[in-house]
Design a protein around this motif. Structure first.
Motif, mmCIF file in Angstrom:
data_model
loop_
_atom_site.group_PDB
_atom_site.id
_atom_site.type_symbol
_atom_site.label_atom_id
_atom_site.label_comp_id
_atom_site.label_asym_id
_atom_site.label_seq_id
_atom_site.Cartn_x
_atom_site.Cartn_y
_atom_site.Cartn_z
ATOM 1 N N MET A 165 -9.922 27.490 -22.173
ATOM 2 C CA MET A 165 -9.161 27.029 -21.278
ATOM 3 C C MET A 165 -7.989 26.502 -22.818
ATOM 4 N N MET A 166 -8.194 27.028 -23.419
ATOM 5 C CA MET A 166 -7.444 26.565 -24.689
ATOM 6 C C MET A 166 -6.041 26.731 -24.362
ATOM 7 N N LEU A 167 -5.254 27.676 -23.988
ATOM 8 C CA LEU A 167 -3.229 27.808 -23.070
ATOM 9 C C LEU A 167 -4.000 27.108 -21.884
ATOM 10 N N GLN A 168 -4.446 27.202 -21.371
ATOM 11 C CA GLN A 168 -4.053 26.274 -20.281
ATOM 12 C C GLN A 168 -3.797 24.946 -20.094
ATOM 13 N N GLY A 169 -4.748 24.422 -20.777
ATOM 14 C CA GLY A 169 -5.225 23.128 -21.146
ATOM 15 C C GLY A 169 -4.650 22.745 -22.318
ATOM 16 N N MET A 170 -4.151 23.063 -22.953
ATOM 17 C CA MET A 170 -2.773 22.892 -24.164
ATOM 18 C C MET A 170 -2.176 22.705 -23.418
ATOM 19 N N THR A 171 -1.449 23.142 -22.769
ATOM 20 C CA THR A 171 -0.015 23.127 -22.164
ATOM 21 C C THR A 171 -0.125 22.074 -20.944
ATOM 22 N N ALA A 172 -1.122 22.185 -20.119
ATOM 23 C CA ALA A 172 -1.214 20.257 -19.421
ATOM 24 C C ALA A 172 -1.204 19.674 -19.988
ATOM 25 N N ARG A 173 -2.302 19.305 -21.387
ATOM 26 C CA ARG A 173 -1.308 18.033 -22.152
ATOM 27 C C ARG A 173 -0.197 18.368 -22.655
ATOM 28 N N TYR A 174 0.387 19.030 -23.172
ATOM 29 C CA TYR A 174 1.775 18.615 -23.510
ATOM 30 C C TYR A 174 2.899 18.501 -22.331
ATOM 31 N N LEU A 175 2.606 19.413 -21.379
ATOM 32 C CA LEU A 175 3.229 18.888 -20.167
ATOM 33 C C LEU A 175 3.242 17.596 -19.302
ATOM 34 N N LEU A 176 1.971 16.839 -20.096
ATOM 35 C CA LEU A 176 2.060 15.678 -19.109
ATOM 36 C C LEU A 176 2.264 14.413 -19.805
ATOM 37 N N LYS A 177 1.968 14.816 -21.324
ATOM 38 C CA LYS A 177 2.155 13.745 -22.733
ATOM 39 C C LYS A 177 3.440 13.610 -23.608
ATOM 40 N N TYR A 203 7.466 15.955 -20.480
ATOM 41 C CA TYR A 203 7.475 13.916 -19.418
ATOM 42 C C TYR A 203 5.999 13.128 -19.673
ATOM 43 N N ALA A 204 5.669 12.245 -19.900
ATOM 44 C CA ALA A 204 5.154 11.179 -20.476
ATOM 45 C C ALA A 204 4.899 10.401 -18.943
ATOM 46 N N VAL A 205 3.043 11.015 -18.587
ATOM 47 C CA VAL A 205 3.571 10.097 -16.913
ATOM 48 C C VAL A 205 2.423 9.350 -17.527
#
Ligand SMILES: NC(=O)c1ccc[n+]([C@@H]2O[C@H](COP(=O)([O-])OP(=O)(O)OC[C@H]3O[C@@H](n4cnc5c(N)ncnc54)[C@H](OP(=O)(O)O)[C@@H]3O)[C@@H](O)[C@H]2O)c1
Length: 324
Positions: A120-132, A135-137
């Protein structure tokens, strides 16, 4: 001596060689980490083929791992032998053990097991910066995610739903559509056979989406742009189908004053403060059960070449872990 997966020249998966390498002692600011699990990511393919330059060869590939600190070098603060740690964007993770600087390391909470951490580190931190950040969902947004059944895709879809968004996920097969729906997607589109933009307009009453998170690249660039609402954001963060090489910025005006961002995880975790914030957020949502890390398949580290083939052949789902 330890075993590692290295390349001596750029090219296909057959170039990944299982070899003896010398681990060495940790120097100033370094630690020796014994890996218990290693993450597989699409960036590993770009680095293997030479799409992304990784400098002089031979080179141990892999950007993500989890394990335990075996030995600490001089001047290391905040980490000690015995600490459970994980990292992303640390080239050289396809190995049983390695020496590395501590700047990419985070401590893993007891609630997260090693396999999950590596997944999860790479994919999860990627998801986090993308969503926040990209573009801040906002609650009530309807957003578009390409490759929604993949590693980043499954984490993003769950997290976006948790943030209150309605998620439209594009996937390559009916089986993947089911998986995407089970992991946060409200709507799915088979982007190989359906008109993505038309379906998005149908779902959004003609408005389009404020953001398209696109990791597929060349093959879906146009569909992403055509799916956006006025002033929408095209976040092009990967090249699974090939890089976008001939982008005409004038298109952004013609299609509704759009924005485009080509972000990287390295930028959004470029210092300790940003890294801790990003990893902390990820551990929080996973610890709370809002986001589940789905390891779709595991391989022995020695079998990394087969894992690469399956990833490139679109046979994997969710995250993939390599076991040393
Ligand atoms: N910029 C960043 O910071 C960043 C960080 C992490 C990851 N990424 C990018 O995010 C993407 C996802 O990474 P991941 O590791 O989680 O991989 P993944 O999504 O698990 O695997 C890639 C998926 O892309 C889809 N795809 C569409 N066209 C493809 C093609 N021609 N060849 C292969 N796959 C194709 C496939 O799903 P379907 O069969 O459903 O189409 C495939 O399963 C990658 O593009 C990666 O580079 C970017």
């Amino acid at each position: 001596m330890t075993k590692a997966i290295r390349i001596h020249e750029y090219g296909g998966a057959d170039n990944l060689k299982w070899e003896d390498v010398d681990v060495g002692q940790p120097g100033d600011g370094q630690v020796r980490v014994k890996h218990t699990a290693v993450g597989l990511n699409f960036i590993d393919v770009y680095q293997r083929t030479g799409l992304y330059d990784i400098g002089a060869l031979p080179q141990t590939l892999g950007m993500e791992g989890a394990g335990v600190i075996e030995e600490v070098g001089a001047g290391v603060e905040g980490f000690a032998a015995g600490d459970r740690v994980a990292y992303a964007m640390g080239l050289g993770s396809y190995c049983e053990a390695r020496v590395m600087a501590t700047d990419r390391l985070v401590k893993v909470p007891d609630s997260v097991d090693d396999e999950t951490a590596a997944a999860m580190m790479l994919q999860g931190m990627t998801a986090r910066y993308l969503l926040k950040s990209s573009y801040a969902v906002q609650p009530g947004d309807t957003i578009l995610i390409m490759a929604a059944a993949g590693g980043v895709g499954q984490i993003m879809s769950q997290w976006a739903r948790h943030l209150g968004a309605t998620v439209i996920g594009c996937v390559g097969s009916d089986a993947k559509a089911e998986l995407a729906k089970a992991n946060g997607c409200d709507h799915t589109i088979l982007y190989n056979s359906e008109d993505v933009a038309a379906r998005v307009r149908e779902i959004t009453d003609g408005e389009g989406v404020p953001v398209s998170y696109d990791s597929v690249g060349q093959a879906t660039c146009e569909a992403s742009l055509d799916s956006l609402a006025p002033c929408g954001v095209f976040v092009t963060y990967g090249n699974a189908s090939g890089p976008i090489t001939d982008f005409n910025v004038g298109v952004l005006g013609a299609k509704g004053s759009l924005y485009v961002q080509r972000p990287t995880l390295a930028t959004f975790t470029r210092n300790r403060e940003l890294l801790n914030e990003c990893a902390g957020d990820l551990f929080d949502v996973v610890g709370a059960g809002a986001v589940k890390i789905n390891v779709g398949q595991t391989y022995a580290l020695a079998e990394t070449a087969q894992a690469h083939r399956d990833l490139e052949d679109r046979k994997t789902t969710g995250s993939t872990v390599l076991m040393p």
